[in-house]
Every structure is written in structure tokens, then in C-alpha cells.
Design a protein around this motif. Structure first.
Motif, PDB file in Angstrom:
ATOM      1  N   LEU A   1      22.527  10.835 -38.685  1.00 58.09           N
ATOM      2  CA  LEU A   1      21.584  10.174 -37.888  1.00 58.09           C
ATOM      3  C   LEU A   1      20.454  11.088 -37.232  1.00 58.09           C
ATOM      4  CD1 LEU A   1      20.757   7.524 -36.504  1.00 58.09           C
ATOM      5  CD2 LEU A   1      22.263   8.064 -34.678  1.00 58.09           C
TER       6      LEU A   1
ATOM      7  N   LYS B   1      28.122   1.192 -40.127  1.00 56.36           N
ATOM      8  CA  LYS B   1      27.312   1.512 -38.575  1.00 56.36           C
ATOM      9  C   LYS B   1      26.072   1.581 -38.865  1.00 56.36           C
ATOM     10  CE  LYS B   1      31.420   4.025 -36.988  1.00 56.36           C
ATOM     11  NZ  LYS B   1      31.898   2.828 -35.895  1.00 56.36           N
TER      12      LYS B   1
ATOM     13  N   THR C   1      22.158   1.880 -37.481  1.00 57.19           N
ATOM     14  CA  THR C   1      21.268   1.918 -36.350  1.00 57.19           C
ATOM     15  C   THR C   1      20.049   1.993 -36.689  1.00 57.19           C
ATOM     16  OG1 THR C   1      23.055   3.990 -35.757  1.00 57.19           O
ATOM     17  CG2 THR C   1      20.894   4.049 -34.650  1.00 57.19           C
TER      18      THR C   1
ATOM     19  N   ASN D   1      25.462   9.609 -26.670  1.00 61.49           N
ATOM     20  CA  ASN D   1      25.528   8.386 -26.940  1.00 61.49           C
ATOM     21  C   ASN D   1      26.876   7.588 -25.996  1.00 61.49           C
ATOM     22  OD1 ASN D   1      25.107   5.972 -28.739  1.00 61.49           O
ATOM     23  ND2 ASN D   1      27.124   6.298 -29.470  1.00 61.49           N
TER      24      ASN D   1
ATOM     25  N   GLN E   1      16.799   4.242 -30.008  1.00 58.43           N
ATOM     26  CA  GLN E   1      17.606   3.119 -30.836  1.00 58.43           C
ATOM     27  C   GLN E   1      17.018   1.820 -30.544  1.00 58.43           C
ATOM     28  OE1 GLN E   1      22.104   4.321 -31.358  1.00 58.43           O
ATOM     29  NE2 GLN E   1      21.424   4.775 -29.079  1.00 58.43           N
TER      30      GLN E   1
ATOM     31  N   GLU F   1      21.904  -1.407 -30.081  1.00 59.50           N
ATOM     32  CA  GLU F   1      22.422  -0.401 -30.882  1.00 59.50           C
ATOM     33  C   GLU F   1      23.480   0.513 -29.988  1.00 59.50           C
ATOM     34  OE1 GLU F   1      22.193  -0.350 -34.084  1.00 59.50           O
ATOM     35  OE2 GLU F   1      21.055  -1.525 -34.385  1.00 59.50           O
TER      36      GLU F   1
ATOM     37  N   ALA G   1      25.573   3.481 -32.149  1.00 56.76           N
ATOM     38  CA  ALA G   1      26.301   4.154 -33.014  1.00 56.76           C
ATOM     39  C   ALA G   1      27.193   5.230 -32.622  1.00 56.76           C
ATOM     40  CB  ALA G   1      25.296   4.637 -33.959  1.00 56.76           C
TER      41      ALA G   1
END
Length: 233
Positions: free
Chosen positions: A86, A115, A117, A159, A226, A230, A232
Motif C-alpha cells: 500500500l 482489500k 483502498t 491504521n 484514504q 476506507e 485497510a
């Protein structure tokens, strides 16, 4: 090795069915992954060169990626989700934005269930250049490599933190699992000889304050860009 006879024929059929199922999954705004990949293949790569001044040092960053309809970058990996992948999408996103492109980037990872994003456009080329310059400043001038995080553990921390300090303990636990994980499908950072040589068996979380600060500085801008909704993981 493909099994012989009827077993082999069935194996190929099962594998083909899995691939078809994968290609049929939706990747918004596209109806399916197949449609997204075909659109990408029809898009000519765009090349960018961005000059930066980092504390008086002139640096030129360059890169390229296909832009679907001129404003959308797709990065698909048929593999288990990794924060590092990512982050690679994020760097391409930043480079395009720094070159003046108003792009939305889509990172898709997974082997059965995706997944997805989406990364929103930057406010201006200057914002993208400032973020890239900060990354170069950290790597070239403020730290002897490596930085006191791994990309996957750093992403897991930021995250899970979710922009608040209330989840700090939970976020550290998530990062710790990334370091220690070892399954038949996922190797934790602890299994990477490079990271062990850099940080020792305890990993970068052994120096918690440094890890937390660097995770926020490196992964924080990615988390904030994001698209709404979102997450992830």
C-alpha cells in the motif's frame, strides 16, 4: 507439478474457477477486476520527473504508471495484504500528484476476498512535494538507515490507531503481531533476516517512542489520504 490423469484435469478446472471468481469481483468504480485490468492495459504509461530541494540538496524523482482515463491509477497484487505494498502505491500517488496530476489511486490486494483502498487526490502539487521531501529528509539526513519501523508494522500501528490516541495500546499490539506472526501463509517481519539484522530479535517496537513517532510521520499522511470509509487492515 500438475497431478496426472483425472486428478490433473479436475485441479486445472478448480484453479480456472478460482481465477474466474477473482476476476469477477467488483473493484469500484469498475464492475469487476477484469474490467479494471483491461482498462489499465489500454492506458499508456505516464512518466514523471519531479525536482525537489531537500535541505539545499537538489534531487530528481522519476517514475511511471498507466493512468486509466487519465486520472486513476490501479495497483493490483494477488497476495495477502501488506502495508508495504500500500505504501508503494502511495509513493506513486505522491509522485503523480507532485507532477501536477489530479489522480485517485486504487490499491487492491487479496487472493480470495479483496482489500481495496482508494487514495484521494492531493490538495496541490506543493503538498505532495512537501511530503516526498519529508520522506527523503528522514531517510537521507535525520536517520542512519534503517528508519526505526518496518512498513508493515508501522502501517498496522497507524491504521489501528485511527487518528486518535485512545487506541494506542491496541495499535501497539497490532504492530507487535505483524512482527511476530508466523503462519503457513504469512511470515512476520521477525522472519526477515534483514529486519532481524537491523533491529535484533525484539524488533523496532523495543524502542517504543521512536517507533511510534516514526510510524506517525511516515504512515500518517497515507492514512489521512484514504478515501472516507476506507480501513485497510
Amino acid at each position: 507439478t500438475i497431478p496426472l490423469g483425472k486428478w490433473g484435469e479436475q485441479w486445472v478446472k478448480d484453479l480456472a474457477a478460482e481465477v474466474e471468481s477473482l476476476l469477477a469481483q467488483p473493484v469500484p468504480p469498475f464492475a469487476s477486476l477484469r474490467e479494471a485490468i483491461m482498462a489499465q492495459k489500454k492506458s499508456a504509461p505516464r512518466e514523471w520527473v519531479v525536482p525537489l530541494d531537500v535541505d539545499g540538496v537538489a534531487i530528481a524523482l522519476s517514475g511511471a504508471a498507466p493512468c486509466i482515463d487519465g486520472d486513476r491509477i490501479l495497483d493490483f497484487r494477488c497476495s495477502t495484504f501488506k502495508g508495504r505494498r500500500l505504501f508503494a502505491t502511495w509513493l506513486t500517488h505522491l509522485l503523480a500528484a507532485a507532477a501536477g496530476e489530479q489522480v485517485t489511486s486504487i490499491n487492491v490486494q487479496g487472493t480470495d476476498k479483496f482489500k481495496i483502498t482508494e487514495l484521494s487526490p492531493l490538495e496541490s502539487p506543493e503538498q505532495a512535494k512537501n511530503i516526498l521531501a519529508e520522506y527523503l529528509r528522514l531517510f537521507l539526513f535525520q536517520h542512519s538507515p534503517p528508519l526505526p519501523i518496518t512498513p508493515d508494522a508501522g502501517w498496522a500501528y497507524v491504521n489501528t490507531l485511527g487518528g486518535t490516541e485512545g487506541q494506542h495500546k491496541t495499535a501497539l499490539e497490532a504492530a507487535g503481531k505483524i512482527w511476530d506472526s508466523r503462519t503457513s501463509y504469512v511470515r512476520g517481519d521477525k522472519q526477515d533476516a534483514y529486519y532481524v539484522a537491523c533491529f535484533g530479535p525484539a524488533g523496532p517496537l523495543a524502542k517504543e517512542a521512536q517507533f511510534v513517532e516514526m510510524a506517525k510521520r511516515v504512515m500518517g499522511p497515507l492514512w489521512r489520504h484514504q478515501m472516507p470509509g476506507e480501513a485497510a487492515v
